[in-house]
Write an enzyme that holds these catalytic residues in place. Structure first.
Site, PDB file in Angstrom:
ATOM      1  N   LYS A   1       3.268   2.166  -5.918  1.00 50.20           N
ATOM      2  CA  LYS A   1       3.192   3.636  -6.024  1.00 50.20           C
ATOM      3  C   LYS A   1       3.094   4.237  -4.619  1.00 50.20           C
ATOM      4  CE  LYS A   1      -0.683   5.607  -6.314  1.00 50.20           C
ATOM      5  NZ  LYS A   1      -1.624   6.372  -5.467  1.00 50.20           N
TER       6      LYS A   1
ATOM      7  N   LYS B   1      -2.616   8.220   5.486  1.00 50.55           N
ATOM      8  CA  LYS B   1      -2.829   7.162   4.488  1.00 50.55           C
ATOM      9  C   LYS B   1      -1.533   6.370   4.285  1.00 50.55           C
ATOM     10  CE  LYS B   1      -4.199   4.803   0.899  1.00 50.55           C
ATOM     11  NZ  LYS B   1      -5.271   3.861   0.730  1.00 50.55           N
TER      12      LYS B   1
END
Ligand code: NAP
Length: 295
Positions: free
Chosen positions: A240, A172
Site C-alpha cells: 500500500k 514517510k
C-alpha cells in the site's frame, strides 16, 4: 485547561498510541469502526463515542490512525465524519500513512471551516507504538505543531516538523523507499552468500557493523536466516505504501527504478498468498528467481 483529545482508529498502531495518551494523563475519547476494539481502552479510562462526528464534537484535537487514503476520507469527510463535529479552531492530526496530495485536499476542506490539520505519519512499528518511541514526521503550520507537541511527545520519541501540509506524508514515503530498496539489497546479499558457500550468520557478523550496516540488515537479516516470516510490517501494508510512493513519483515525474521493481516483486508474493508475511519475505521472490533459498 488541557485540550480534550479524541482518537479514531484503534488498530495495531492506534491501540498502543491511544494507551500512551491515557498514560500521559490526557482525557481521551475513542472511536473505532469495530466497536469491540474500544473495550480495553474504555476499561482503562477512555470514553467511547458513537461516531467520528460525535467524537469530534467533544474534542479540541482529533487524531486519526486508519489504514489507507479512502479510509481517512471516510472518517474525516464522510457521513458522520469528524468534519461534521469539529469546531472552528480545533485541530485534526492524521497519523495514518496516506497520499500527500489527498492530505493537502483534506487540509483545504478543513480550513474552509476554520479547522487546522497536521499530517503526522509514524515509523517504528507496533513495538514503537506500544512503547511510545515512534518517529513522527509532521507536516503543517508551525504554531499547530507547537500546539500538538505535548500530544505527539506522549506517542513518539523523534518528532520532526518537516514542512507544510503533505510534507510529513512525503517524508514517510521517503522512509519506505529506503526500507524496501535496503531489503532488496539484504536479500540479494544473502542469496549471493549462500551461492558462494558461506555461513550466513558469520557473513552477517562480518558486515553488519561496517559501511553496509543498516536497521533492516541488523533486524531482518537474522530473521531471514531463521526463516522467521512473522511481520513487524506486513507485505500488504508495505505494498500500500509503495503504491503511494509510485503515485506521488508519477505526479512529480521522478523515475524510481528500484522501488518499482520491489513493488512488482511484492506483487508476486501477494499473488502467492503471502501478503500477511513480514516485508523481509521479499527475499522469497528473489529465491524463486534464483531457484534456491538463503539458509
Ligand atoms: P490495522 O491494525 O489494520 O488497523 C486499521 C485501523 O483502521 C482499524 O482501527 C480499522 O478499523 C480502521 N479502519 C480502516 N478502514 C476504515 C474505514 N473505512 N472506516 C473506519 N475505520 C477504518 O492497521 P495499523 O497497523 O494500525 O496501521 C494504521 C496506519 O498506520 C496505516 O496507515 C499504516 O500504514 C500505518 N503504519 C503502520 C505501521 C505498522 O507497523 N503496523 C507502522 C507505521 C505506520 P476496524 O478495527 O473496524 O477494522
Amino acid at each position: 485547561m488541557a485540550e480534550q483529545i479524541g482518537f479514531i482508529g484503534l488498530g495495531i498502531m492506534g491501540q498502543g498510541m491511544a494507551r500512551n495518551l491515557l498514560r500521559a494523563g490526557f482525557d481521551l475519547v475513542v472511536w473505532n469502526r469495530t466497536r469491540s476494539k474500544m473495550d480495553a481502552l474504555v476499561s482503562e479510562g477512555a470514553s467511547a463515542a458513537g461516531s467520528p462526528a460525535e467524537l469530534a464534537r467533544a474534542c479540541d484535537i482529533v487524531i486519526t490512525c486508519v489504514s489507507d487514503t479512502p479510509d481517512v476520507e471516510a472518517v474525516v469527510l464522510g457521513e458522520n465524519g469528524a468534519i461534521h463535529g469539529l469546531r472552528e479552531g480545533s485541530l485534526l492530526i492524521d497519523m495514518s500513512t496516506i497520499s500527500p496530495k489527498v492530505t493537502r485536499e483534506i487540509a483545504a476542506r478543513l480550513a474552509e471551516r476554520g479547522v487546522y490539520m497536521l499530517d503526522a505519519p509514524v515509523s517504528g512499528g507496533s513495538e514503537g507504538a506500544a512503547r511510545g518511541t515512534l518517529s513522527i514526521m509532521v507536516g503543517g503550520e508551525a504554531d499547530q505543531v507547537s500546539r500538538a507537541m505535548p500530544v505527539l511527545e506522549a506517542m513518539g520519541k523523534t518528532i520532526t516538523h518537516v514542512g507544510g501540509h503533505g510534507a510529513g506524508q512525503t517524508v514517510k514515503l521517503v522512509n519506505q523507499i529506503l526500507v524496501v530498496v535496503n531489503m532488496l539489497a539484504v536479500g540479494e546479499g544473502l542469496l549471493f552468500a549462500q551461492a558462494g558457500g558461506l555461513d550466513l550468520q558469520k557473513t552477517l557478523d562480518a558486515v553488519t557493523q561496517g559501511a553496509a550496516g543498516s536497521w533492516m540488515l541488523s533486524n531482518r537479516g537474522p530473521q531471514v536466516i531463521a526463516r522467521d516470516w512473522r511481520p513487524g510490517f506486513t507485505i500488504d501494508l508495505q505494498q500500500k505504501d509503495l503504491r503511494l510512493v509510485l503515485e506521488a513519483a508519477d505526479e512529480n515525474g521522478v523515475p524510481l527504478l528500484g522501488t518499482a521493481l520491489v513493488f512488482q516483486l511484492y506483487r508476486t508474493l501477494q499473488q502467492a498468498g503471502l501478503g500477511s508475511e513480514g516485508n523481509h519475505a521479499l527475499v522469497k521472490a528473489l529465491e524463486r528467481l534464483a531457484g534456491f533459498t538463503a539458509g
